[in-house]
Scaffold this motif. Structure first.
Motif, PDB file in Angstrom:
ATOM      1  N   GLY A   1      -8.571  12.686  -1.883  1.00  0.00           N
ATOM      2  CA  GLY A   1      -9.173  13.040  -2.860  1.00  0.00           C
ATOM      3  C   GLY A   1      -8.953  11.728  -3.862  1.00  0.00           C
ATOM      4  N   SER A   2      -9.001  11.971  -5.485  1.00  0.00           N
ATOM      5  CA  SER A   2      -8.551  10.967  -5.666  1.00  0.00           C
ATOM      6  C   SER A   2      -7.910   9.211  -5.587  1.00  0.00           C
TER       7      SER A   2
ATOM      8  N   ASP B   1      -6.497   0.102   8.736  1.00  0.00           N
ATOM      9  CA  ASP B   1      -5.748   0.592   9.499  1.00  0.00           C
ATOM     10  C   ASP B   1      -5.795   1.756   7.686  1.00  0.00           C
ATOM     11  N   ILE B   2      -5.416   0.973   6.665  1.00  0.00           N
ATOM     12  CA  ILE B   2      -6.163   2.053   5.602  1.00  0.00           C
ATOM     13  C   ILE B   2      -7.159   2.685   5.398  1.00  0.00           C
ATOM     14  N   VAL B   3      -7.610   3.925   5.692  1.00  0.00           N
ATOM     15  CA  VAL B   3      -8.785   4.847   5.430  1.00  0.00           C
ATOM     16  C   VAL B   3      -9.097   5.816   4.619  1.00  0.00           C
ATOM     17  N   TYR B   4     -10.207   5.535   3.841  1.00  0.00           N
ATOM     18  CA  TYR B   4     -10.488   6.011   2.779  1.00  0.00           C
ATOM     19  C   TYR B   4     -10.969   8.042   2.546  1.00  0.00           C
ATOM     20  N   ASN B   5     -10.501   8.687   2.407  1.00  0.00           N
ATOM     21  CA  ASN B   5     -11.430  10.054   3.379  1.00  0.00           C
ATOM     22  C   ASN B   5     -11.633  10.455   1.711  1.00  0.00           C
ATOM     23  N   LYS B   6     -12.907  10.307   1.130  1.00  0.00           N
ATOM     24  CA  LYS B   6     -12.978  11.541  -0.214  1.00  0.00           C
ATOM     25  C   LYS B   6     -12.688  12.991  -0.341  1.00  0.00           C
TER      26      LYS B   6
END
Length: 474
Positions: free
Chosen positions: A53-54, A113-118
């Protein structure tokens, strides 16, 4: 009833965001404790983090990734030397090694290793999950950063998504403005007096004073630093710091050697209306420029709104009352904290949940009420001031350009501070019996407005100024 101390509302931390920086940092710390309590910490082979999310949409601009890495190293946001942050992060990014809680080395590449999921998790807009690989199997734990540095897990929710359930132990439990005024009348105390009685049930008076002094000293140091640092802010927008230039014009060549002497010199400067406006704006800009550059600030009630309360309190000290002392500062912070807690209990202090009305609006209400008590207002007038300040922030959106807590966030602190002072003056000239909008009603209205607000105006950088102004324009 939810117990929220003044020290929950006013927390020392590192910028730029309480929900996107301090919260994820604290979540990383809590995850380490979880692993240790389950005897899993030493067995961890690999770490991955998923942002949702945000946190995903504006995480880069809010330094969410940096905060998580710092939290995983065991660094404390209250005490870490801020000038060491750069070297720690650079080392992780260059060597791809994370010193996990400063106890063991783990291979870690922030890029993968840091994944951005919208996608948004249903519980709250600011979700993040930590996964540890142990003996080839993944162990996952999910946290939610709900604003103001508060972090919860989903299983601890109450009827509203931003509350934590506690057993009530306060002698004078308050969950509304009406209840607060009842206790003021019952005890014949100002709001600060009722709040102090509750705080004394949680910690010794000496500890209360020590911590409030530490909070104020951090605020003062932050304003001082911001007024004496020039150049551009980091992040790519090339925003020029303005507090330095404003301060130079306002203060001239008056001599001083530390923040306390600086405060005294400001008391000797010209106090025409325009100069007062400039000083208050200068103080607010200074704090949020420090915040935008990963400096140490006091979350009040959030990092993005950290400049309002110190600038209004500084206004009182250098303009309104040159004889003011720690007792005045103490009362101001106690009242501000209580008003902020009522907004958190009844609505939200998270821009990701309610837009900027939940941050600048709440901080302006906190400052307005606190200033009103110091200026001699009754408890009823204190809440009138808080209501006026919030009423004129209702619907304020959160639309940071580039996901950075800079434009329009920094200027909004200056506007929130000026509105707070104006609200206090209006309240002092108001008979509370004639007020048409009760304090509790403005809280519930803010929450309803927050729920109705389009998600693109809730700290996602998907609407408003965030898309109306291109980075090339900057």
């Amino acid at each position: 009833m939810e117990i929220i101390s003044v020290f929950d509302m006013l927390k020392i931390g590192v910028g730029p965001s309480s929900s996107h920086t301090l919260g994820p940092w604290r979540a990383a710390e809590r995850w380490i404790l979880e692993l240790k309590s389950a005897n899993k910490f030493q067995k961890v082979e690999k770490i991955t983090i998923d942002l949702y999310g945000s946190l995903s949409l504006t995480g880069k601009g809010h330094a969410t990734d940096l905060a998580i890495m710092l939290g995983l190293t065991g660094a404390d946001p209250e005490y870490i030397p801020t000038d060491s942050i750069n070297s720690i992060i650079t080392s992780i990014k260059t060597d791809h090694i994370l010193h996990f809680n400063n106890e063991k080395e783990i291979a870690f590449n922030p890029e993968t290793d840091i994944v951005y999921n919208k996608k948004f998790l249903p519980f709250h807009s600011n979700g993040l999950s930590f996964s540890a690989t142990i003996n080839g199997r993944k162990s996952k734990s999910t946290f939610y950063s709900i604003g103001g540095g508060f972090v919860v897990k989903e299983e601890r929710k109450s009827a509203k998504a931003n509350k934590i359930i506690f057993y009530c132990t306060l002698p004078y439990p308050v969950d509304s403005g009406v209840k607060l005024l009842d206790f003021c009348n019952q005890l014949n105390l100002p709001i600060s007096g009722v709040v102090l009685e509750n705080e004394k049930s949680l910690r010794d008076p000496e500890v209360i004073d020590f911590e409030l002094r530490r909070i104020w000293n951090t605020m003062l140091e932050c304003m001082y630093t911001g007024c004496h640092t020039e150049g551009n802010l980091p992040g790519g927008l090339n925003v020029r710091r303005r507090a330095y230039d404003m301060h130079k014009k306002l203060n001239g060549d008056l001599p001083y050697s530390d923040p306390e002497e600086w405060l005294q010199t400001i008391r000797t400067t010209e106090v025409k209306f325009r100069q007062i406006l400039k000083w208050v704006s200068c103080f607010a800009l200074a704090v949020n420029e420090v915040n935008a550059s990963l400096g140490r600030v006091v979350t009040a009630p959030t990092n993005g709104s950290a400049g309002v309360i110190p600038s209004v309190l500084m206004y009182y000290l250098v303009i309104e009352n040159h004889e003011a002392n720690f007792e005045h500062i103490k009362k101001f912070l106690l009242v501000a904290g209580e008003i902020g807690s009522l907004f958190k209990k009844g609505a939200t202090i998270s821009a990701a949940m309610g837009g900027c009305q939940a941050e600048i609006g709440v901080s302006s209400a906190m400052a307005a009420g606190a200033l009103t008590e110091l200026l001699g207002g009754t408890p009823e007038q204190v809440l009138v001031a808080a209501e006026i300040a919030m009423e004129h922030h209702l619907g304020l959106t959160c639309d940071p350009i580039g996901g950075l807590v800079q434009i329009p966030c920094i200027e909004r602190n200056s506007m929130g501070a000026i509105k707070a002072i104006n609200a206090a003056e209006l309240a002092l000239e108001t008979d509370p019996n004639n007020v048409k909008v009760p304090f509790d009603k403005v809280i519930s209205t803010m929450w309803e407005t927050a729920k109705d607000m389009n998600s693109k105006y809730k700290e996602t950088s998907e609407g408003g100024l965030a898309i109306g102004v291109n980075l090339s324009d900057c």
